[in-house]
Design a protein around this motif. Structure first.
Motif, mmCIF file in Angstrom:
data_model
loop_
_atom_site.group_PDB
_atom_site.id
_atom_site.type_symbol
_atom_site.label_atom_id
_atom_site.label_comp_id
_atom_site.label_asym_id
_atom_site.label_seq_id
_atom_site.Cartn_x
_atom_site.Cartn_y
_atom_site.Cartn_z
ATOM 1 N N THR A 291 0.939 -1.154 0.018
ATOM 2 C CA THR A 291 -0.056 0.218 0.054
ATOM 3 C C THR A 291 0.997 1.348 -0.038
ATOM 4 O O THR A 291 1.755 1.368 0.911
ATOM 5 N N VAL A 292 0.508 2.184 -0.940
ATOM 6 C CA VAL A 292 1.287 3.333 -0.913
ATOM 7 C C VAL A 292 0.093 4.668 -0.691
ATOM 8 O O VAL A 292 -0.763 4.494 -1.172
ATOM 9 N N GLN A 293 1.000 5.602 -0.032
ATOM 10 C CA GLN A 293 0.116 6.710 0.100
ATOM 11 C C GLN A 293 -0.180 7.612 -1.069
ATOM 12 O O GLN A 293 0.865 7.783 -1.955
ATOM 13 N N ARG A 294 -1.284 8.031 -1.200
ATOM 14 C CA ARG A 294 -1.631 8.716 -2.267
ATOM 15 C C ARG A 294 -0.891 10.103 -2.340
ATOM 16 O O ARG A 294 -0.741 10.685 -1.433
ATOM 17 N N ARG A 295 -0.788 10.667 -3.807
ATOM 18 C CA ARG A 295 -0.219 11.944 -3.822
ATOM 19 C C ARG A 295 -0.944 12.736 -4.926
ATOM 20 O O ARG A 295 -1.596 12.186 -5.728
ATOM 21 N N ILE A 296 -1.307 13.935 -4.488
ATOM 22 C CA ILE A 296 -2.028 14.740 -5.599
ATOM 23 C C ILE A 296 -0.770 15.831 -6.254
ATOM 24 O O ILE A 296 -0.106 16.565 -5.757
ATOM 25 N N LEU A 297 -0.995 15.972 -7.570
ATOM 26 C CA LEU A 297 -0.213 16.632 -8.280
ATOM 27 C C LEU A 297 -0.506 18.117 -8.095
ATOM 28 O O LEU A 297 -1.878 18.540 -8.006
ATOM 29 N N THR A 298 0.405 19.258 -8.007
ATOM 30 C CA THR A 298 0.141 20.464 -7.931
ATOM 31 C C THR A 298 -0.095 21.199 -9.051
ATOM 32 O O THR A 298 -0.587 22.402 -9.113
ATOM 33 N N ASP A 299 -0.137 20.545 -10.320
ATOM 34 C CA ASP A 299 -0.530 21.394 -11.375
ATOM 35 C C ASP A 299 -0.900 20.230 -12.376
ATOM 36 O O ASP A 299 -0.881 19.086 -12.431
ATOM 37 N N TYR A 300 -1.367 20.859 -13.495
ATOM 38 C CA TYR A 300 -1.948 19.903 -14.627
ATOM 39 C C TYR A 300 -0.778 19.328 -15.531
ATOM 40 O O TYR A 300 0.300 19.607 -15.495
ATOM 41 N N MET A 301 -1.083 18.173 -15.936
ATOM 42 C CA MET A 301 -0.131 17.368 -16.546
ATOM 43 C C MET A 301 0.513 17.974 -17.866
ATOM 44 O O MET A 301 1.855 17.559 -18.311
ATOM 45 N N LYS A 302 -0.213 18.842 -18.365
ATOM 46 C CA LYS A 302 0.299 19.748 -19.679
ATOM 47 C C LYS A 302 1.406 20.471 -19.114
ATOM 48 O O LYS A 302 2.710 20.739 -19.853
#
Length: 135
Positions: free
Chosen positions: A78-89
């Motif tokens: 199990t891995v802690q989720r991470r949220i990206l701070t910017d859009y993929m583009k």
């Protein structure tokens, strides 16, 4: 067997079934070194994937979800989720500016994003109500 020999004895169809390589590629092949090229390509892709994951894992590009249940399963781990701070583009442009020698398309960049990295739309769900005056 490839090239003229396989064409002469009309065995392209059986070679295609055994190797999984198309008839046009088999017909034009002159040597048996096709497997070596695939290995080199897969090593390059693996190196690129590791580079992209390391880039996305940095603190300025993604942040960790705070909750205990904000986890994702990777096999048995199990891995802690991470949220990206910017859009993929935008992250793709940033990666490209930091690594000018690496050519990677936006589609490939998005494909190499692991599942534990969530898109920035989930950023609004990360709130804390401890300092709320309504409590």
């Amino acid at each position: 067997m490839a090239g003229k020999v396989s064409t002469k004895y009309r065995m392209l169809a059986s070679l295609r079934k055994e190797t999984g390589i198309g008839r046009r590629v088999l017909r034009g092949a002159k040597t048996k070194s096709m497997k070596e090229k695939r290995r080199k390509l897969s090593k390059r892709r693996e190196k690129l994937k590791d580079s992209i994951i390391a880039f996305l894992g940095r603190e300025d590009n993604a942040r960790m979800m705070p909750g205990k249940r904000d986890t994702a399963k990777k096999g048995k781990e199990t891995v802690q989720r991470r949220i990206l701070t910017d859009y993929m583009k935008n992250l793709h442009k940033k990666y490209w500016s930091e690594n000018p020698g690496v050519k990677v398309s936006l589609a490939s960049f998005c494909r190499y994003r692991p599942l534990e990295f969530q898109l920035p739309s989930f950023l609004t769900r990360d709130t804390c109500y401890a300092n709320d005056t309504r409590i």
